[in-house]
Motif scaffolding. Structure first.
Motif, short mmCIF file in Angstrom:
data_model
loop_
_atom_site.label_atom_id
_atom_site.label_comp_id
_atom_site.label_asym_id
_atom_site.label_seq_id
_atom_site.Cartn_x
_atom_site.Cartn_y
_atom_site.Cartn_z
N ARG A 96 0.71 -1.34 -0.03
CA ARG A 96 0.03 0.27 0.05
C ARG A 96 0.61 0.93 -0.27
NH1 ARG A 96 -2.11 3.87 2.89
NH2 ARG A 96 -4.59 3.84 2.88
N ARG A 97 0.68 2.44 -0.70
CA ARG A 97 1.33 3.34 -0.73
C ARG A 97 -0.22 4.62 -1.41
NH1 ARG A 97 6.11 2.23 -3.80
NH2 ARG A 97 5.26 0.97 -3.27
N GLY A 98 0.76 5.45 -1.12
CA GLY A 98 -0.03 6.71 -1.48
C GLY A 98 -1.07 7.68 -0.48
N ILE A 99 -0.57 9.12 -0.13
CA ILE A 99 -1.48 10.19 0.55
C ILE A 99 -2.90 11.14 -0.47
CG2 ILE A 99 -2.03 12.52 1.99
CD1 ILE A 99 1.28 11.83 1.46
N PHE A 100 -3.30 10.92 -1.77
CA PHE A 100 -3.84 11.63 -2.21
C PHE A 100 -4.41 10.72 -3.38
CE2 PHE A 100 -1.49 15.92 -1.95
CZ PHE A 100 -2.26 16.14 -1.12
N PHE A 101 -3.19 10.29 -3.78
CA PHE A 101 -3.55 8.79 -4.91
C PHE A 101 -3.51 7.70 -4.08
CE2 PHE A 101 -3.65 12.21 -7.28
CZ PHE A 101 -4.45 12.55 -8.29
N GLN A 102 -4.00 7.23 -3.55
CA GLN A 102 -3.69 5.64 -2.79
C GLN A 102 -3.76 4.68 -3.79
OE1 GLN A 102 -6.66 5.86 0.47
NE2 GLN A 102 -5.60 6.92 1.15
N ARG A 103 -2.83 3.84 -4.00
CA ARG A 103 -2.91 2.51 -4.01
C ARG A 103 -2.97 1.25 -3.39
NH1 ARG A 103 1.30 1.66 -9.16
NH2 ARG A 103 0.29 -0.38 -9.67
#
Length: 170
Positions: A96-103
């Protein structure tokens, strides 16, 4: 705000090392010093009278805008690192990664061809590594940065063993 598609229920996320913030800050500093330095050259040349174009306002505006963008990225780096996580499940690994655009990426153990551990100079100084997962799909960009070296070695061995076990069952 949590989204079921990004954070499946019942998953315990493990986070990367907080030392990874330092790695990202060093990368940020090197990249931005070079970029802002290069884009400041027209300002220097205009001030010295060597160039007549661009106008002074433009020669100031471009490096100033880049500096503001760099400062914004500086503020985001700790949050971005905190958003990176992984979870080992019975049949796959979640990243998992991302703040605004999470993935959230799901990498099935049976699809892994090999597991690679990479260490850069700053990571080596801090005792960190990056785990890279190579699958049959060329488009898969599964990597997990900022792992403590011991955890990276453990994951490499465990994921390789699980991958071989799943392939043997086919």
């Amino acid at each position: 705000m949590r989204t079921v598609a990004i954070d499946p229920p019942g998953v315990q996320w493990l986070r990367v090392s907080p030392k990874y913030v330092t790695v990202r800050l060093v990368e940020w500093a090197i990249g931005n010093v070079i970029t802002i330095g290069l884009f400041s050259l027209p300002l220097l040349f205009v001030e010295l009278g060597w160039w007549k174009w661009p106008p002074l306002w433009l020669a100031i505006a471009v490096p100033a805008a880049l500096l503001l963008l760099a400062l914004w990225r500086l503020v985001l780096i700790p949050r971005q690192v905190k958003a990176i996580g992984y979870a080992e499940r019975d049949d796959d690994l979640l990243i998992r990664r991302g703040i605004f655009f999470q993935r959230t990426m799901v990498v099935p153990y049976g699809r892994m061809q090999y597991v690679d551990v990479a260490v850069g100079p700053v990571e080596r100084l801090l005792g960190l590594c990056t785990l890279k997962l190579h699958t049959a799909s060329a488009g898969t960009n599964a990597h997990l940065p900022g792992l403590p070296a011991a955890e990276g070695a453990r994951l490499r061995e465990q994921l390789s063993a699980r991958g071989e076990a799943r392939l043997a069952g086919l």
